[in-house]
Design a protein around this motif. Structure first.
Motif, PDB file in Angstrom:
ATOM      1  N   GLY A 122     -11.070  44.778  48.538  1.00  0.00           N
ATOM      2  CA  GLY A 122     -12.095  43.772  48.778  1.00  0.00           C
ATOM      3  C   GLY A 122     -11.591  42.372  48.495  1.00  0.00           C
ATOM      4  N   LEU A 123     -10.817  42.228  47.435  1.00  0.00           N
ATOM      5  CA  LEU A 123     -10.250  40.927  47.091  1.00  0.00           C
ATOM      6  C   LEU A 123      -9.264  40.465  48.168  1.00  0.00           C
ATOM      7  CD1 LEU A 123      -9.610  41.538  43.288  1.00  0.00           C
ATOM      8  CD2 LEU A 123     -11.368  40.058  44.283  1.00  0.00           C
ATOM      9  N   VAL A 124      -8.454  41.395  48.663  1.00  0.00           N
ATOM     10  CA  VAL A 124      -7.486  41.062  49.710  1.00  0.00           C
ATOM     11  C   VAL A 124      -8.214  40.637  50.992  1.00  0.00           C
ATOM     12  CG1 VAL A 124      -5.640  41.987  51.181  1.00  0.00           C
ATOM     13  CG2 VAL A 124      -5.709  42.550  48.749  1.00  0.00           C
ATOM     14  N   ALA A 125      -9.379  41.219  51.227  1.00  0.00           N
ATOM     15  CA  ALA A 125     -10.172  40.855  52.403  1.00  0.00           C
ATOM     16  C   ALA A 125     -10.843  39.493  52.225  1.00  0.00           C
ATOM     17  CB  ALA A 125     -11.228  41.925  52.668  1.00  0.00           C
ATOM     18  N   GLY A 126     -10.749  38.923  51.015  1.00  0.00           N
ATOM     19  CA  GLY A 126     -11.341  37.612  50.767  1.00  0.00           C
ATOM     20  C   GLY A 126     -12.796  37.661  50.358  1.00  0.00           C
ATOM     21  N   HIS A 127     -13.263  38.825  49.943  1.00  0.00           N
ATOM     22  CA  HIS A 127     -14.668  38.980  49.582  1.00  0.00           C
ATOM     23  C   HIS A 127     -14.936  38.528  48.149  1.00  0.00           C
ATOM     24  CE1 HIS A 127     -14.936  42.436  52.742  1.00  0.00           C
ATOM     25  NE2 HIS A 127     -14.808  41.237  53.297  1.00  0.00           N
ATOM     26  N   ALA A 128     -16.097  37.962  47.932  1.00  0.00           N
ATOM     27  CA  ALA A 128     -16.525  37.583  46.583  1.00  0.00           C
ATOM     28  C   ALA A 128     -16.946  38.825  45.813  1.00  0.00           C
ATOM     29  CB  ALA A 128     -17.692  36.601  46.669  1.00  0.00           C
ATOM     30  N   ASN A 129     -16.993  38.696  44.481  1.00  0.00           N
ATOM     31  CA  ASN A 129     -17.382  39.835  43.650  1.00  0.00           C
ATOM     32  C   ASN A 129     -18.723  40.418  44.065  1.00  0.00           C
ATOM     33  OD1 ASN A 129     -15.059  39.361  42.234  1.00  0.00           O
ATOM     34  ND2 ASN A 129     -16.051  38.742  40.321  1.00  0.00           N
ATOM     35  N   LYS A 130     -19.670  39.531  44.408  1.00  0.00           N
ATOM     36  CA  LYS A 130     -21.018  39.992  44.755  1.00  0.00           C
ATOM     37  C   LYS A 130     -20.995  40.877  45.995  1.00  0.00           C
ATOM     38  CE  LYS A 130     -24.283  37.164  43.888  1.00  0.00           C
ATOM     39  NZ  LYS A 130     -25.251  36.033  43.906  1.00  0.00           N
ATOM     40  N   ARG A 131     -20.184  40.485  46.990  1.00  0.00           N
ATOM     41  CA  ARG A 131     -20.122  41.282  48.211  1.00  0.00           C
ATOM     42  C   ARG A 131     -19.422  42.610  47.948  1.00  0.00           C
ATOM     43  NH1 ARG A 131     -17.784  39.616  54.241  1.00  0.00           N
ATOM     44  NH2 ARG A 131     -17.783  41.752  55.063  1.00  0.00           N
ATOM     45  N   ILE A 132     -18.348  42.580  47.156  1.00  0.00           N
ATOM     46  CA  ILE A 132     -17.647  43.820  46.809  1.00  0.00           C
ATOM     47  C   ILE A 132     -18.599  44.760  46.080  1.00  0.00           C
ATOM     48  CG2 ILE A 132     -15.753  44.824  45.461  1.00  0.00           C
ATOM     49  CD1 ILE A 132     -14.218  42.184  45.894  1.00  0.00           C
ATOM     50  N   ALA A 133     -19.371  44.193  45.164  1.00  0.00           N
ATOM     51  CA  ALA A 133     -20.344  44.992  44.413  1.00  0.00           C
ATOM     52  C   ALA A 133     -21.347  45.645  45.356  1.00  0.00           C
ATOM     53  CB  ALA A 133     -21.054  44.108  43.391  1.00  0.00           C
ATOM     54  N   HIS A 134     -21.841  44.874  46.332  1.00  0.00           N
ATOM     55  CA  HIS A 134     -22.818  45.396  47.283  1.00  0.00           C
ATOM     56  C   HIS A 134     -22.215  46.538  48.104  1.00  0.00           C
ATOM     57  CE1 HIS A 134     -26.080  45.492  50.193  1.00  0.00           C
ATOM     58  NE2 HIS A 134     -25.171  45.397  51.162  1.00  0.00           N
ATOM     59  N   GLU A 135     -20.982  46.346  48.600  1.00  0.00           N
ATOM     60  CA  GLU A 135     -20.358  47.358  49.453  1.00  0.00           C
ATOM     61  C   GLU A 135     -20.023  48.632  48.676  1.00  0.00           C
ATOM     62  OE1 GLU A 135     -17.119  45.938  51.781  1.00  0.00           O
ATOM     63  OE2 GLU A 135     -18.278  44.328  52.711  1.00  0.00           O
ATOM     64  N   LEU A 136     -19.743  48.478  47.383  1.00  0.00           N
ATOM     65  CA  LEU A 136     -19.393  49.645  46.567  1.00  0.00           C
ATOM     66  C   LEU A 136     -20.589  50.196  45.790  1.00  0.00           C
ATOM     67  CD1 LEU A 136     -15.901  48.529  45.146  1.00  0.00           C
ATOM     68  CD2 LEU A 136     -16.379  50.006  47.105  1.00  0.00           C
ATOM     69  N   ASP A 137     -21.713  49.511  45.927  1.00  0.00           N
ATOM     70  CA  ASP A 137     -22.947  49.926  45.249  1.00  0.00           C
ATOM     71  C   ASP A 137     -22.759  49.972  43.735  1.00  0.00           C
ATOM     72  OD1 ASP A 137     -25.610  50.619  45.119  1.00  0.00           O
ATOM     73  OD2 ASP A 137     -25.215  52.781  45.281  1.00  0.00           O
ATOM     74  N   ILE A 138     -22.143  48.901  43.206  1.00  0.00           N
ATOM     75  CA  ILE A 138     -21.996  48.734  41.764  1.00  0.00           C
ATOM     76  C   ILE A 138     -22.395  47.302  41.427  1.00  0.00           C
ATOM     77  CG2 ILE A 138     -20.188  50.476  41.495  1.00  0.00           C
ATOM     78  CD1 ILE A 138     -18.101  48.305  41.613  1.00  0.00           C
TER      79      ILE A 138
END
Length: 211
Positions: free
Chosen positions: A153-169
């Motif tokens: 997610g970080l490599v894709a340039g996503h913010a923590n909030k978006r990574i959290a949403h996609e991983l449901d955490i």
């Protein structure tokens, strides 16, 4: 010049081998000579550093066939082929088969030395890059599935909030995983972490799996 940076000269003509050996030794380069492609191929699998200078026209196994066999062995040694004026087609075929350069007979001594030194520098860089990729892959192997997902997610340039949403955490959990990733990857900054991932070809797309 280190002991590993050996110039391997291959030619069935004794006079040519001796002349090239004298040229390279005069330039403080370490040289080994071989009277045939077979003799060189027998030792090639254990060779790491250096450069190959070979005639393209040799009996039994010519320079082109030798290049193909070296490639099949996984050799990274740069190869410079020596050709005659009538062998341009062979020179082009050699380049397509993996040669880094070709020199036409009669070649200029300084031009040959420049070609060899350039090949040695590029080979050294290739070895360093390969070692760097291997070290990064070793560190990646220590990541858990979830840490790997956060890294993607970080490599894709996503913010923590978006990574959290996609991983449901939770975003806080992402921060914790992110800190673990930074530590395990030995990255001093996010930019360094992303650079490492790109070096080994990570795409940056999150594949959701279990922890």
């Amino acid at each position: 010049m280190s002991a590993e940076a050996v110039i391997h000269v291959i030619d069935d003509d004794d006079a040519v081998r001796d002349s090239l050996a004298f040229l390279f030794e005069s330039a403080d380069l370490t040289v080994r000579t071989y009277g045939s492609a077979q003799a060189f191929l027998a030792v090639a699998p254990v060779l790491v550093g250096g450069c190959v200078v070979t005639d393209v026209r040799m009996p039994e196994i010519n320079g082109i066939e030798m290049l193909k066999r070296l490639k099949a062995q996984g050799s990274l040694l740069p190869v410079i082929v020596i050709t005659g004026h009538a062998d341009i087609a062979l020179a082009v075929e050699a380049m397509k088969s993996g040669a880094v350069d070709f020199m036409e007979k009669p070649f200029d001594d300084e031009a040959m030395l420049r070609a060899v030194r350039t090949a040695l520098v590029r080979h050294s860089q290739t070895l360093e890059e390969g070692q760097q990729r291997a070290e990064i892959r070793q560190r990646l192997a220590t990541l858990s599935n979830r840490e790997q997902q956060v890294l993607e997610g970080l490599v894709a340039g996503h913010a923590n909030k978006r990574i959290a949403h996609e991983l449901d955490i939770s975003p806080r959990t992402v921060e914790i995983y992110r800190a673990h990733v930074m530590t395990k990857m030995e990255a001093a900054s996010l930019s360094e972490l992303v650079r490492m991932a790109l070096i080994v070809g990570m795409s940056g797309s999150i594949a959701t799996t279990d922890n």
